[in-house]
Design an enzyme around this catalytic site. Structure first.
Site, mmCIF file in Angstrom:
data_model
loop_
_atom_site.group_PDB
_atom_site.id
_atom_site.type_symbol
_atom_site.label_atom_id
_atom_site.label_comp_id
_atom_site.label_asym_id
_atom_site.label_seq_id
_atom_site.Cartn_x
_atom_site.Cartn_y
_atom_site.Cartn_z
ATOM 1 N N PRO A 6 63.856 82.163 116.131
ATOM 2 C CA PRO A 6 64.894 81.978 117.278
ATOM 3 C C PRO A 6 64.919 80.587 117.491
ATOM 4 O O PRO A 6 63.962 80.097 118.049
ATOM 5 C CB PRO A 6 64.174 82.763 118.403
ATOM 6 C CG PRO A 6 62.786 83.035 118.271
ATOM 7 C CD PRO A 6 62.690 83.100 116.532
ATOM 8 N N ASN A 7 66.236 80.175 118.077
ATOM 9 C CA ASN A 7 66.784 78.990 118.770
ATOM 10 C C ASN A 7 66.592 77.920 117.946
ATOM 11 O O ASN A 7 67.125 76.722 118.144
ATOM 12 C CB ASN A 7 65.638 78.829 120.024
ATOM 13 C CG ASN A 7 66.112 79.851 121.000
ATOM 14 O OD1 ASN A 7 67.050 80.200 121.249
ATOM 15 N ND2 ASN A 7 64.949 80.366 121.364
ATOM 16 N N ARG A 16 69.249 71.668 121.797
ATOM 17 C CA ARG A 16 68.187 72.117 122.421
ATOM 18 C C ARG A 16 67.166 71.071 122.594
ATOM 19 O O ARG A 16 66.524 70.330 121.694
ATOM 20 C CB ARG A 16 67.487 73.434 121.767
ATOM 21 C CG ARG A 16 66.442 73.096 120.744
ATOM 22 C CD ARG A 16 65.944 74.398 120.131
ATOM 23 N NE ARG A 16 64.766 75.015 121.116
ATOM 24 C CZ ARG A 16 63.843 75.474 120.344
ATOM 25 N NH1 ARG A 16 63.710 75.799 119.279
ATOM 26 N NH2 ARG A 16 63.026 76.068 121.202
ATOM 27 N N TYR A 40 62.541 68.240 119.750
ATOM 28 C CA TYR A 40 62.855 68.521 118.606
ATOM 29 C C TYR A 40 63.840 67.705 117.868
ATOM 30 O O TYR A 40 64.229 68.051 116.684
ATOM 31 C CB TYR A 40 63.698 70.024 118.664
ATOM 32 C CG TYR A 40 62.560 71.062 119.359
ATOM 33 C CD1 TYR A 40 61.588 71.541 118.530
ATOM 34 C CD2 TYR A 40 62.931 71.735 120.546
ATOM 35 C CE1 TYR A 40 60.921 72.472 119.126
ATOM 36 C CE2 TYR A 40 62.212 72.606 120.873
ATOM 37 C CZ TYR A 40 60.893 72.950 120.236
ATOM 38 O OH TYR A 40 60.174 73.972 120.781
ATOM 39 N N ASN A 85 58.793 78.906 110.127
ATOM 40 C CA ASN A 85 58.764 78.551 111.304
ATOM 41 C C ASN A 85 59.171 79.763 112.212
ATOM 42 O O ASN A 85 60.305 79.877 112.594
ATOM 43 C CB ASN A 85 59.627 77.402 111.561
ATOM 44 C CG ASN A 85 59.296 76.672 112.831
ATOM 45 O OD1 ASN A 85 58.905 77.421 113.891
ATOM 46 N ND2 ASN A 85 59.832 75.519 113.266
ATOM 47 N N ALA A 118 59.453 80.867 118.876
ATOM 48 C CA ALA A 118 58.564 81.378 119.669
ATOM 49 C C ALA A 118 57.737 82.635 119.376
ATOM 50 O O ALA A 118 56.764 83.156 120.086
ATOM 51 C CB ALA A 118 59.730 81.796 120.957
ATOM 52 N N GLU A 144 52.997 78.055 107.474
ATOM 53 C CA GLU A 144 53.466 77.903 108.614
ATOM 54 C C GLU A 144 54.066 76.506 109.226
ATOM 55 O O GLU A 144 53.047 75.600 109.033
ATOM 56 C CB GLU A 144 52.591 78.596 109.705
ATOM 57 C CG GLU A 144 53.017 78.624 110.952
ATOM 58 C CD GLU A 144 51.980 79.141 112.186
ATOM 59 O OE1 GLU A 144 50.715 79.307 111.519
ATOM 60 O OE2 GLU A 144 51.961 79.122 113.185
ATOM 61 N N HIS A 199 55.714 74.005 112.071
ATOM 62 C CA HIS A 199 56.217 73.845 113.437
ATOM 63 C C HIS A 199 56.620 72.060 113.454
ATOM 64 O O HIS A 199 56.066 71.353 113.237
ATOM 65 C CB HIS A 199 55.197 74.025 114.743
ATOM 66 C CG HIS A 199 54.820 75.268 114.640
ATOM 67 N ND1 HIS A 199 55.718 76.409 114.903
ATOM 68 C CD2 HIS A 199 53.594 76.058 114.174
ATOM 69 C CE1 HIS A 199 54.952 77.545 114.945
ATOM 70 N NE2 HIS A 199 53.780 77.305 114.221
ATOM 71 N N ARG A 234 51.153 70.736 123.696
ATOM 72 C CA ARG A 234 52.157 71.545 124.696
ATOM 73 C C ARG A 234 51.553 72.581 125.340
ATOM 74 O O ARG A 234 50.394 72.653 125.747
ATOM 75 C CB ARG A 234 53.297 71.989 123.725
ATOM 76 C CG ARG A 234 54.182 70.888 122.911
ATOM 77 C CD ARG A 234 55.402 71.152 122.251
ATOM 78 N NE ARG A 234 56.354 72.047 122.994
ATOM 79 C CZ ARG A 234 57.345 72.633 122.670
ATOM 80 N NH1 ARG A 234 57.686 72.892 121.478
ATOM 81 N NH2 ARG A 234 58.278 73.242 123.772
HETATM 82 C C1 DQA Z 1 58.327 75.649 117.483
HETATM 83 C C2 DQA Z 1 57.437 75.602 118.445
HETATM 84 C C3 DQA Z 1 57.497 77.078 119.223
HETATM 85 O O1 DQA Z 1 56.343 76.855 120.291
HETATM 86 C C4 DQA Z 1 58.615 76.927 120.001
HETATM 87 O O2 DQA Z 1 58.922 78.169 120.605
HETATM 88 C C5 DQA Z 1 60.052 76.848 119.030
HETATM 89 C C6 DQA Z 1 59.683 75.674 117.962
HETATM 90 C C7 DQA Z 1 58.232 74.063 116.597
HETATM 91 O O3 DQA Z 1 59.049 74.208 115.637
HETATM 92 O O4 DQA Z 1 57.863 73.404 117.194
HETATM 93 O O5 DQA Z 1 61.067 77.445 119.120
HETATM 94 O O6 DQA Z 1 57.987 76.799 116.371
#
Ligand code: DQA
Length: 145
Positions: free
Chosen positions: A9-10, A17, A22, A73, A76, A97, A99, A106
């Site tokens: 998501p997002n 964002r 990011y 990835n 959240a 995985e 990120h 964080r």
């Molecule tokens: C994320 C880190 C997560 O905590 C966050 O909710 C994201 C992106 C990252 O790529 O740094 O949406 O996975």
């Protein structure tokens, strides 16, 4: 080798964002980067993004028997989803995985990953490059198994 790259998501909001976390680049640019990384390694690549947990579970299940490895990835859902953990364990494909941001610097709720026990490696804080590292790991290291 066929790699499934899943973005949670997002991540479709990249470039809009929280740019200070990011970066400025868009989701389309991330997809082009991932495609290029897979091409460099002569791997076939399928990229999937969803804002919905169940849809991500469905896509992981579909990978069984049709893809060889997963880069994920979970965004959240990293910090909440037993369902995604279970789906990765169910298909038992090699998974990494990724990120974009450095989670260790964080909020405390981002320090827990429900997903990493199902992954061979976790890469964080390297931006887009983290995806290249994940793809290389799966194509180069896993090929030796
Ligand atoms: C994320 C880190 C997560 O905590 C966050 O909710 C994201 C992106 C990252 O790529 O740094 O949406 O996975």
């Amino acid at each position: 080798m066929k790699i499934l790259v899943i973005n949670g998501p997002n991540l479709n909001m990249l470039g809009i964002r929280e740019k200070e976390i990011y970066g400025e680049k868009s989701y389309a640019e991330l997809c082009a980067f991932i495609d290029a990384c897979c091409a460099e390694e002569s791997a076939a690549c399928e990229i999937y993004q969803s804002n919905h947990e169940g849809a991500i579970v469905d896509r992981i299940q579909q990978a069984y028997g049709s893809e060889d490895a997963i880069v994920i990835n979970p965004a959240a859902y990293t910090h909440t989803s037993v369902a995604i953990l279970d789906a990765l364990r169910a298909v038992a494909l090699p998974a990494v995985e990724v990120h974009l941001s450095r989670l260790s610097g964080r909020e405390s709720f981002r320090q827990i990953s429900y997903i990493s026990p199902a992954c061979e490696k976790t890469i964080e804080g390297k931006g887009f490059e983290g995806y290249r590292e994940a793809i290389r790991f799966l194509t180069r290291e896993k090929k030796k198994d």
